[in-house]
Design a protein around this motif. Structure first.
Motif, PDB file in Angstrom:
ATOM      1  N   LEU A 198     -45.269 -22.438  -1.543  1.00 13.63           N
ATOM      2  CA  LEU A 198     -46.411 -21.582  -1.902  1.00 13.63           C
ATOM      3  C   LEU A 198     -47.035 -22.027  -3.231  1.00 13.63           C
ATOM      4  N   TYR A 255     -49.055 -25.102  -2.480  1.00 15.29           N
ATOM      5  CA  TYR A 255     -50.265 -24.664  -1.768  1.00 15.29           C
ATOM      6  C   TYR A 255     -51.293 -24.091  -2.751  1.00 15.29           C
ATOM      7  N   TYR A 312     -48.432 -16.677   3.069  1.00 16.00           N
ATOM      8  CA  TYR A 312     -49.588 -17.526   2.741  1.00 16.00           C
ATOM      9  C   TYR A 312     -50.856 -16.678   2.607  1.00 16.00           C
TER      10      TYR A 312
END
Length: 193
Positions: free
Chosen positions: A33, A36, A76
């Motif tokens: 994460l 990302y 997400y």
């Protein structure tokens, strides 16, 4: 499918407030994460803050988690929404401080943009160091343009409490700029317009 199966077991346990399962889920997705989010922020520290916020949200809403849906997708999605909120908040702050700078230059509070920039950085720092609730209320009022009544409704606190937090915020700003009376008068006029 095995990972999803494991995730759904973890979620069942997390729903029961099992911290060990939460830690396992955290360890499984934290780095992914952060990577990302860094692709959006280009700032690892900011990405880490956003991902930590994601897991705080997950823990807070743990009772409502679904064992049927992919927790990975949910994580997400929360992370992306938290990034968007942070980005919007930052943009509103930037607009506020840019307007403050423009107004100060227009009113010739200082002829030197560098000195003005230092004052703005100092003001940002003072705001950043305010007590958390105080900072949040000042933010909602000055950067988001919410009235005291709207803030009190959103945070489920009395208008008097909002006023008292704003008073503390202004007191700290006054103390920080007590040797810079001209800028202090200007800030007062600007934030009360």
């Amino acid at each position: 499918m095995e990972v999803f199966h494991n995730d759904s077991i973890l979620i069942k346990n997390i729903k029961k407030s099992d911290k060990k399962s939460f830690k396992l889920l955290f360890d499984r997705y934290y780095k992914k994460l952060v990577d990302y989010t860094t692709s959006y922020t280009n700032d690892t520290q900011e990405a880490e803050d956003i991902v930590q916020q994601t897991f705080i949200i997950l823990w807070t809403k743990r009772q409502k988690l679904s064992t049927e849906k992919s927790i990975k997708s949910y994580l997400y999605r929360i992370t992306h929404n938290t990034y968007i909120d942070t980005y919007r908040k930052q943009k509103r702050e930037d607009i506020f401080f840019n307007e403050l700078k423009e107004q100060a230059l227009t009113e010739r509070i200082t002829e030197d943009p560098e000195i003005l920039e230092k004052r703005i950085i100092k003001l940002k720092d003072v705001i950043e160091r305010l007590p958390e609730k105080c900072r949040e209320i000042l933010h909602m009022n000055k950067f988001e343009g919410l009235k005291y009544k709207e803030i009190s409704e959103q945070l489920d606190i009395s208008i008097k409490t909002v006023e008292s937090h704003m008073y503390v915020a202004y007191k700290k700003i006054r103390e920080a700029f007590r040797d810079d009376e001209l800028f202090l008068i200007f800030i007062y006029k600007f934030v009360h317009k």
